[in-house]
Design a protein around this motif. Structure first.
Motif, short mmCIF file in Angstrom:
data_model
loop_
_atom_site.label_atom_id
_atom_site.label_comp_id
_atom_site.label_asym_id
_atom_site.label_seq_id
_atom_site.Cartn_x
_atom_site.Cartn_y
_atom_site.Cartn_z
N UNK A 61 8.85 -15.75 -1.64
CA UNK A 61 8.83 -15.35 -0.23
C UNK A 61 7.55 -14.59 0.03
N UNK A 62 7.09 -14.62 1.27
CA UNK A 62 5.96 -13.77 1.67
C UNK A 62 6.40 -12.92 2.84
N UNK A 63 6.33 -11.62 2.63
CA UNK A 63 6.63 -10.68 3.70
C UNK A 63 5.36 -10.30 4.44
N UNK A 64 5.49 -10.09 5.73
CA UNK A 64 4.37 -9.64 6.56
C UNK A 64 4.77 -8.37 7.29
N UNK A 65 3.79 -7.53 7.54
CA UNK A 65 4.01 -6.31 8.32
C UNK A 65 2.84 -6.16 9.28
N UNK A 66 3.13 -6.33 10.55
CA UNK A 66 2.10 -6.20 11.58
C UNK A 66 2.11 -4.78 12.14
N UNK A 67 0.97 -4.13 12.09
CA UNK A 67 0.86 -2.74 12.55
C UNK A 67 0.17 -2.66 13.90
N UNK B 235 -1.44 1.28 2.91
CA UNK B 235 -0.27 0.52 3.29
C UNK B 235 0.58 0.23 2.07
N UNK B 236 1.89 0.23 2.27
CA UNK B 236 2.76 0.00 1.12
C UNK B 236 4.03 -0.72 1.50
N UNK C 3 -1.52 -7.51 -0.22
CA UNK C 3 -2.86 -7.71 0.35
C UNK C 3 -2.85 -7.22 1.80
N UNK C 4 -4.04 -7.04 2.33
CA UNK C 4 -4.15 -6.57 3.71
C UNK C 4 -5.24 -7.33 4.43
N UNK C 5 -5.04 -7.54 5.73
CA UNK C 5 -6.00 -8.24 6.57
C UNK C 5 -6.32 -7.30 7.73
N UNK C 6 -7.48 -6.68 7.66
CA UNK C 6 -7.84 -5.70 8.70
C UNK C 6 -8.09 -6.35 10.04
N UNK D 256 -4.63 -6.58 11.32
CA UNK D 256 -3.81 -5.36 11.20
C UNK D 256 -2.48 -5.66 10.52
N UNK D 257 -2.55 -6.44 9.45
CA UNK D 257 -1.33 -6.90 8.79
C UNK D 257 -1.44 -6.69 7.28
N UNK D 258 -0.31 -6.30 6.69
CA UNK D 258 -0.22 -6.22 5.24
C UNK D 258 0.83 -7.23 4.78
N UNK D 259 0.57 -7.84 3.65
CA UNK D 259 1.44 -8.89 3.13
C UNK D 259 1.99 -8.50 1.76
N UNK D 260 3.12 -9.08 1.43
CA UNK D 260 3.66 -8.98 0.07
C UNK D 260 4.10 -10.37 -0.35
N UNK D 261 3.33 -10.97 -1.23
CA UNK D 261 3.68 -12.27 -1.80
C UNK D 261 4.58 -12.03 -2.99
#
Length: 119
Positions: free
Chosen positions: A18-24, A34-35, A70-73, A76-81
Motif C-alpha cells: 500500500x502507499x499512504x499519502x498525506x497532503x499538508x 514529517x512523519x 518520501x516527501x514532495x515539496x 506538499x505531500x509526504x508518502x509512505x510506501x
C-alpha cells in the motif's frame, strides 16, 4: 488553518503493498519534519518513519527494509510506501508534521487512515 489529510489506507493481504499519502496545507511544508505514526488496538501510538527537512530518514526497526518514506515539496505531500505487509502492521496510521523552535516544538496531526492486513 493547518490540515494534514491522509489517504491510501485499506485492506490488503499479507505480503501485499500500500502507499499512504498525506497532503499538508496551512503550513510552510519545507520547514517541517514529517512523519508517520501508527496505533494498533490496545497499544500506544508508535513512530513508523520520519523524514527531516533535509531528507534524512529514520525508521522503526519493525519496518526497516519494507517501508519507505518520501516527501514532495512541490505537492506538499509526504508518502509512505509499505511493502511485504504483515498482519502486525494492522493499525491506524497517522501523519505528523513537526517544527522545532529552540527547546520546544510545534506539531500537527492528521485524522488517521486505517490499514488492515488480513487474508
Amino acid at each position: 488553518q493547518v490540515q494534514l489529510v491522509e489517504s491510501g489506507g485499506g485492506l490488503v493481504q499479507p505480503g501485499g503493498s500500500l502507499r499512504l499519502s498525506c497532503a499538508a496545507s496551512g503550513i510552510i511544508f519545507s520547514i517541517y519534519d514529517m512523519g508517520w505514526y501508527r496505533q494498533a488496538p490496545g497499544k500506544q501510538r508508535e513512530l513508523v518513519a520520519i523524514i527531516t527537512t533535509g531528507g534524512t530518514t529514520n525508521y522503526a526497526d519493525s519496518v526497516k527494509g519494507r517501508f519507505t518514506i518520501s516527501r514532495d515539496s512541490a505537492e506538499n505531500t509526504v508518502y509512505l510506501q509499505m511493502n511485504s505487509l504483515k498482519a502486525e502492521d494492522t493499525a491506524v496510521y497517522y501523519c505528523n508534521s513537526r517544527r522545532y523552535i529552540g527547546a520546544s516544538s510545534v506539531a500537527y496531526w492528521g485524522q488517521g487512515t486505517q490499514v488492515t492486513v488480513s487474508s
